[in-house]
Design an enzyme around this catalytic site. Structure first.
Site, short mmCIF file in Angstrom:
data_model
loop_
_atom_site.label_atom_id
_atom_site.label_comp_id
_atom_site.label_asym_id
_atom_site.label_seq_id
_atom_site.Cartn_x
_atom_site.Cartn_y
_atom_site.Cartn_z
N GLU A 191 -6.16 -3.77 0.58
CA GLU A 191 -6.63 -4.27 1.59
C GLU A 191 -7.85 -5.17 0.86
O GLU A 191 -7.96 -6.31 1.67
CB GLU A 191 -6.43 -3.83 2.70
N THR A 246 0.67 -1.00 -0.14
CA THR A 246 -0.40 -0.40 -0.08
C THR A 246 1.03 1.13 -0.12
O THR A 246 1.80 1.11 0.40
CB THR A 246 -1.01 -0.05 0.98
N LYS A 273 -13.04 19.06 10.52
CA LYS A 273 -14.29 19.55 11.28
C LYS A 273 -14.40 21.05 12.09
O LYS A 273 -13.02 21.47 11.78
CB LYS A 273 -13.25 18.40 12.70
N TRP A 318 -18.98 18.13 10.50
CA TRP A 318 -18.34 17.78 9.76
C TRP A 318 -18.37 18.55 8.03
O TRP A 318 -19.53 18.73 8.01
CB TRP A 318 -18.21 16.18 9.11
P1 AMP Z 1 -5.67 1.67 -2.31
O1 AMP Z 1 -5.31 1.47 -1.79
O2 AMP Z 1 -4.24 2.97 -3.19
O3 AMP Z 1 -6.65 1.43 -3.84
O4 AMP Z 1 -6.62 2.98 -1.81
C1 AMP Z 1 -7.72 2.70 -1.62
C2 AMP Z 1 -8.68 3.81 -1.38
O5 AMP Z 1 -8.88 4.68 -2.32
C3 AMP Z 1 -10.09 3.87 -0.02
O6 AMP Z 1 -9.55 3.60 1.40
C4 AMP Z 1 -10.34 5.42 -1.04
O7 AMP Z 1 -10.35 6.09 0.25
C5 AMP Z 1 -10.24 5.15 -2.53
N1 AMP Z 1 -11.61 5.14 -3.17
C6 AMP Z 1 -11.28 4.05 -3.38
N2 AMP Z 1 -12.16 4.16 -5.02
C7 AMP Z 1 -12.67 5.17 -4.14
C8 AMP Z 1 -14.11 5.73 -4.79
N3 AMP Z 1 -14.91 4.97 -5.65
N4 AMP Z 1 -14.40 6.85 -4.26
C9 AMP Z 1 -13.60 7.50 -3.24
N5 AMP Z 1 -12.27 6.93 -2.34
C10 AMP Z 1 -12.36 5.79 -3.06
#
Ligand code: AMP
Length: 559
Positions: A349, A206, A457, A462
């Site tokens: 994850e 990640t 906040k 929020w």
């Molecule tokens: P990654 O592990 O790099 O794929 O990032 C995952 C994170 O990307 C998620 O926990 C979200 O915060 C963000 N994310 C993924 N898909 C979306 C979506 N459709 N809308 C908003 N945030 C997203």
């Protein structure tokens, strides 16, 4: 512990495992992902795999060839001393060779570790050493990156350059050899091994903004289950031609390399050229009907089409995730190109798919506005994934479309613990905290409001930075928007809006505020707007809000 109870969905409660159960008489299933490419070879041998190579040239392969070359690669790795459980890395683009590595490496029982070529060099060194990679397969343009790092890479025995023998560059990389030479004498009749029940298959790290990156080690079983679930949870048709813009190095390209061959789908891969014009050409030439990608890539494609009067005539659906979908993007796809947009959400994850927003029969009778309001939500959980939202003390909140809290998930393709970690990453009941702040509604839809670390906040209330960004993005002059909470002496925090305009030049701040005024609550309106030439993006294209927060942390305090 997880059990799969068909009648009552999934039971995670450990106490339920105590009862003695009659065992079913069906065959034991220990999947090897190589079974997927063998299936594709058997049933869909001639279905095409299209890749744009580094040279720009279009290369055409098919499932039969990819399968046979994966077998050759697996046998070459075995001859080279690679054993089950060894980790083998790829620093590669979306091309047919990368697909072969997905199967050749994992299929022989080693672990495919995909590296992101946009990583900061220090992070790359940390990740490669932490994973204990033994071999790295490297795309030609990235050879210099590894030449610069190789002295710090402890365990690498060999570098395999993804090219023909005659294309091999002069390089200082240890034991360097071209991919084509490496697999040349591989066994076309190689037999895939039977693997352990929960054998590891692939590894992705990640892109954490603080601390070291963390590894997520997927199993063959989790990848196969995820692929099957993904196929049923999106509007995928057997004759779809898929544009795979999502990189194979980022969370297994959303499972496409597995569910594509499972269903015999034509795959179209753009290699290095992700700009609007080459993407449009590829879509047009290869009759792409379904396109997977993140919003920033689509913004480039839409801008190219807009400026050159092009229509995405072959595309029926696009699946958008990775960051929030904006109304402006949704509207342009729908109204200009007649493309149905399916919003999806997930994370590294989670293999990654958690929710998808596919059209429902009810949506057919809705007005455009009502439909758009639903499509902008991140969607409903796909079968196998459970969601809940909890407050700061862990109490579950109502699914009422209003109660906002920490989004928790569990399911068979969600991690239990990070690679090499001592402790589980989930609570006693198997729930994993996604780090996203969300609401769930009565119909099962989930909407992301923020990352927990990005929430704003203000005066005890929020403000959703994502909602505010999406509203700003609708302004005709705005190319990209980012909202960050900045400490404020009276209100705790106040939003600050950062904008990149289409022209790159500032526009009147008042025109932005006026535009936002009827779209968000008055107290959400940003106190400050800053125009930038570009926004900080991380290695996977996500906004690095912490950089802006740090830089402007005293802005309101000093006033
Ligand atoms: P990654 O592990 O790099 O794929 O990032 C995952 C994170 O990307 C998620 O926990 C979200 O915060 C963000 N994310 C993924 N898909 C979306 C979506 N459709 N809308 C908003 N945030 C997203």
């Amino acid at each position: 512990m997880l059990s799969n109870n068909v009648a009552s969905y999934i039971i995670y409660n450990k106490q339920d495992m105590g009862a003695i159960q009659m065992i079913g008489d069906m065959q034991k299933w220990t999947p090897n992902v190589a079974g997927i490419i063998e299936h594709a070879k058997e049933i869909h041998p001639q279905t095409e795999i299209i890749s744009r190579l580094v040279s720009g040239e279009i290369h055409r392969s098919n499932y039969e060839k990819v399968c046979i070359r994966s077998r050759k690669l697996a046998s070459a790795l075995e001859k080279d001393g690679i054993k089950k459980g060894d980790v083998v890395a790829t620093l590669a683009l979306n091309t047919y060779r990368h697909l072969e590595m997905y199967y050749g490496i994992s299929g022989m029982g080693a672990v495919t570790h995909t590296l992101n070529f946009r990583l900061h060099p220090e992070q790359a060194v940390y990740i490669i050493n932490h994973a204990e990679d033994k071999i790295i397969f490297v795309e030609l343009p990235f050879v210099p990156i590894l030449e610069g790092l190789q002295d710090k890479l402890n365990k690498i025995q060999k570098y395999i350059v993804l090219c023909e023998e005659h294309e091999m560059p002069e390089t200082s990389l240890k034991n360097a050899i071209s991919y084509e030479e490496y697999i040349k004498d591989g066994d076309e009749e190689y037999k895939w091994p039977i693997l352990d029940d929960d054998a590891a298959c692939a590894l992705c790290y990640t892109s954490g903004t603080t601390g070291n990156p963390k590894g997520v080690l997927y199993s063959h079983k989790s990848n196969v289950l995820h692929a099957q679930a993904a196929l049923t949870a999106m509007t995928i048709q057997p004759d779809d031609s898929i544009l795979m813009v999502v990189p194979l190095f980022h969370v297994l390209a959303w499972g496409i390399p597995y569910f594509g061959p499972m269903n015999g789908l034509k795959l179209v891969m753009p290699g290095m050229q992700m700009e609007g014009e080459p993407l449009y050409e590829l879509i047009d030439q290869e009759d792409v009907s379904l396109a997977f990608g993140v919003p920033t890539i689509w913004m480039g494609l839409l801008a190219y089409c807009r400026e050159n009067n092009k229509i995405l005539s072959s595309v029926k659906n696009t699946i958008i995730g990775g960051s929030a979908l904006s109304l402006a993007t949704l509207q342009e796809f729908d109204e200009v190109h007649d493309v149905n947009v399916i919003h999806a959400w997930g994370m590294t994850e989670m293999s990654p798919l958690g929710t998808t927003n596919v059209p429902t029969p009810e949506m057919q009778n809705m007005s455009k506005e009502e439909k758009y309001a639903i499509q902008l939500k991140q969607g409903r959980p796909i079968y196998g994934v459970e969601l809940k939202v909890v407050d700061d003390s862990g109490n579950e909140l109502a699914k009422d479309g209003k109660s906002q809290g920490h989004l928790m998930v569990r399911g068979p393709w969600i991690l239990q613990k990070y690679f090499k970690a001592d402790k589980d990453a989930v609570d006693a009941d198997g729930w994993f905290d996604t780090g996203d702040i969300s609401v769930l509604d009565e119909d099962g839809y989930m909407t992301i409001k923020d990352r927990a670390k990005d929430v704003i906040k203000s005066g005890g209330e929020w403000i959703s930075s994502i909602d505010l960004e999406n509203a700003a993005f609708g302004h005709p002059e705005v190319a990209e928007a980012c909202v960050v909470g900045i400490p404020h002496p009276k209100w705790d925090e106040r939003p600050m809006l950062f904008i990149v305009t289409n022209s790159g030049e500032p526009v009147e701040k008042k025109s932005i505020i006026d535009f936002l005024s009827d779209k968000v609550a008055k107290w959400w309106l940003p106190d400050e707007i800053v125009f930038l030439k570009e926004l900080p993006h991380g290695a996977t294209g996500k906004l690095q809000k912490f950089e802006l927060r740090e830089e402007y942390s005293n802005h309101y305090m000093e006033k």
